[in-house]
Scaffold this active site. Structure first.
Site, mmCIF file in Angstrom:
data_model
loop_
_atom_site.group_PDB
_atom_site.id
_atom_site.type_symbol
_atom_site.label_atom_id
_atom_site.label_comp_id
_atom_site.label_asym_id
_atom_site.label_seq_id
_atom_site.Cartn_x
_atom_site.Cartn_y
_atom_site.Cartn_z
ATOM 1 N N CYS A 382 0.842 -1.196 0.000
ATOM 2 C CA CYS A 382 0.000 0.000 0.000
ATOM 3 C C CYS A 382 0.883 1.255 0.000
ATOM 4 O O CYS A 382 1.495 1.579 -1.002
ATOM 5 C CB CYS A 382 -0.969 -0.044 1.186
ATOM 6 N N HIS A 515 -3.397 -5.393 0.032
ATOM 7 C CA HIS A 515 -2.890 -5.915 1.302
ATOM 8 C C HIS A 515 -2.918 -7.447 1.266
ATOM 9 O O HIS A 515 -3.879 -8.071 1.719
ATOM 10 C CB HIS A 515 -3.744 -5.404 2.470
ATOM 11 N N GLU A 517 -1.485 -9.547 3.052
ATOM 12 C CA GLU A 517 -1.418 -10.187 4.374
ATOM 13 C C GLU A 517 -2.774 -10.673 4.856
ATOM 14 O O GLU A 517 -2.854 -11.616 5.654
ATOM 15 C CB GLU A 517 -0.821 -9.223 5.412
#
Length: 566
Positions: A382, A515, A517
């Protein structure tokens, strides 16, 4: 429908989220279909506007919901995809009740907490906990007795009588006073007394402590709290390996206690894969060191919760590659005095995660510069992608030394990163580009190299990943960047919004606007995190060669989990 409710007493931070997730894993291992709900009693609609310092990370769900980090625990432990409906807040409930009142849905009645608010809570829970789910695990945030949680406690008490099959697990602290040297049960006794006074009685006690619960403490709690001794569980510390918690519960027959209350007769839990992963974690010796350069670090202690999913994704990748993860927590502001070379020394890889606001940004830019110039594997997420673009413009494109994002300098003459046209400048909550969005991989027209990100994802044509941002790389500058060697290998469906950036002549220099993750799982690590860790420990070529899944467990998918080749 069967319900398992997890409450906490005495203090916050006892691990209700891990307990709820672990109970879910145990029930799932018995062959049951499980979903989870997190109740947050705060007045906010969601966690989207909360400070990471105070509340930890904002976990982004598939549908764009911004939620508490415990939703991430549920998704990772259970390997499920949840929605914003799986997170109930006082703000959501009150908004729904008020909207109904304005529509005249209550037929002129006086709108009250009981029954209108409590009914809305129960209706919400039962709407989420629908078939084909067998068990719904509900975590009540906060501490029993808090004034803001009272409507939820009342609603759960009413629900227990409405549905019948209802198991309540109460998590409480059993401290050891150094002067006495014995485990004290009074905090748990008083916590249970408070819970009973509010209309709920625990079926199981989950006792948090530094060491295993002693026999005398177990018997005392069973007698004073009116539960069987087999329903008093020891949730003692397991160190850094939280994957041990479901095994700890199984070894104490926690599943039998829960299933007995729920009137379920199912198979014994199969935790072979889970146990193997936990044992592998404990056996890892050879380290891989990743410097995480963030801005939400805190002044007196490292605030790891602000980057909770990032750390977990690094862990998933490290374990898959048989490496012991060591994270160097580097406050971005500490790099702004020109000491990046020294403070990033020894890192095998550098990760710059997301963030908002200008504090620490120059430090993040210096981290990206250090990684690029010293050929250290780099992953920017990001804002981490955006600072990589800004750094490249300043250092490589000689006429752009003042390049910046309009988020940090609205008057910059070289706006490399700009506000997205569809964003709101007046409202903050829920107005970003949120949730799952599609990214298409693009061929490099300027350099004869393959797309690193596409290879890591298994050479698919697109992937779906979760987003949370309101600024983007300026599309008007993309051609100039690519001519200079910074290649945008991933774009949205329009081709105008940049999603992935790579530096072709670098061992591993990747930035992603999304993102990754949030979709990483134990045993199913995020491909770009795997790429970073693999590059950091010299295994990148091996991982790229195995991208079809022959050896490392990766599968070639359509980007949303459906296997198209293995």
């Amino acid at each position: 429908m069967k319900y398992v409710v997890v409450t906490g007493g005495g203090m916050s931070g006892l691990g209700k989220g891990v307990t709820s997730s672990s109970v879910g894993v145990l029930l799932q291992a018995c062959g049951l279909r499980v979903t989870c709900i997190k109740i947050d009693p705060y007045l906010n609609i969601d966690a989207g506007t909360m400070s990471p310092f105070e509340h930890g990370e904002v976990f982004v769900l598939q549908d764009g919901g911004e939620a508490d980090l415990d939703l991430g625990n549920y998704e990772r432990f259970l390997d499920v995809t949840l929605t914003s409906d799986n997170n109930i807040t006082t703000g959501k409930i009150n908004r729904t009740v008020m909207e109904k009142e304005r529509r005249g849905a209550y037929l002129g009645k006086t709108v009250q907490v009981v029954p209108h608010v409590t009914d809305e809570i129960q209706d919400w829970i039962q709407r989420v906990a629908h078939a084909p789910v067998d068990v719904c695990v509900i975590e009540l945030g906060g501490t029993v007795g808090d004034i803001e949680s009272c409507p939820f406690v009342e609603a759960l008490a009413e629900l227990s009588y409405r549905v019948g099959d209802f198991c309540l697990i109460h998590v409480s602290h059993v401290p050891v006073l150094s002067a006495v040297g014995e485990q004290k049960t009074k905090p748990t006794q008083h916590s249970v007394r408070t819970l009973r006074s509010l209309g709920l009685a625990p079926n199981i006690l989950a006792c948090r402590s530094n060491s295993p619960l002693e026999g005398y403490a177990r018997e005392k709690l069973a007698r004073s709290c009116h539960v069987s001794s087999g329903s008093v569980l020891s949730l003692h510390d397991v160190g850094k390996n939280v994957w041990r918690v479901p095994i700890l519960l199984r070894d104490q027959k926690a599943h039998e206690a829960v299933l007995r209350v729920l009137n379920l007769d199912v198979k014994e839990p199969d935790l072979k894969e889970w146990t193997a992963r936990a044992e592998l974690f404990d056996a890892l010796v050879e380290p891989v060191r990743i410097a995480l350069v963030g801005k939400y670090m805190g002044l007196t202690r490292i605030n790891k919760d602000a980057y909770f999913s990032v750390e977990k994704a690094l862990l998933h990748a490290s374990v898959a590659l048989r490496k012991k993860l060591a994270v160097d927590w580097v406050p971005a502001e500490d790099l702004e005095d020109g000491t990046a070379q020294e403070k990033l020394k020894g890192a095998d890889g550098i990760l710059v995660p997301g963030g908002f606001g200008d504090r620490g940004v120059e430090g993040k830019i210096l981290a990206a510069k250090h990684a690029r110039e010293n050929r250290i594997p780099y992953l920017g997420i990001c804002l981490g992608m955006q600072v990589a673009v800004i750094e490249f413009a300043r250092s490589v494109l000689l006429d752009m030394q003042d390049a910046n994002s309009t988020e940090f300098d609205a008057e910059t003459k070289n706006p490399c990163v700009v506000f997205m046209p569809e964003g709101s400048r007046t409202h903050v909550g829920g107005t970003m580009r949120l949730g799952s969005r599609r990214t298409y991989f693009h061929h490099n027209d300027h350099h004869d190299v393959g797309c690193m990100a596409a290879r890591l994802y298994g050479n698919v044509s697109y992937v779906d990943e979760r987003h949370r941002h309101r600024y983007e790389v300026n599309p008007e500058m993309v051609a100039r960047f690519e001519e200079a060697g910074l290649w945008f290998s991933g774009r949205d469906e329009s081709g105008e919004r940049m999603e992935i950036v790579e530096l072709g002549e670098h061992p591993f220099y990747v930035g992603v606007q999304f993102h990754p993750e949030f979709k990483s799982r134990p045993g199913k690590p995020s491909p770009v995190f795997t790429g970073l860790v693999a590059a950091a420990c010299g295994q990148l070529e091996s991982v790229l060669q195995q991208s079809h899944g022959e050896s490392n467990g990766f599968e070639k998918t359509d980007g949303v989990g459906k296997v198209v080749e293995k």
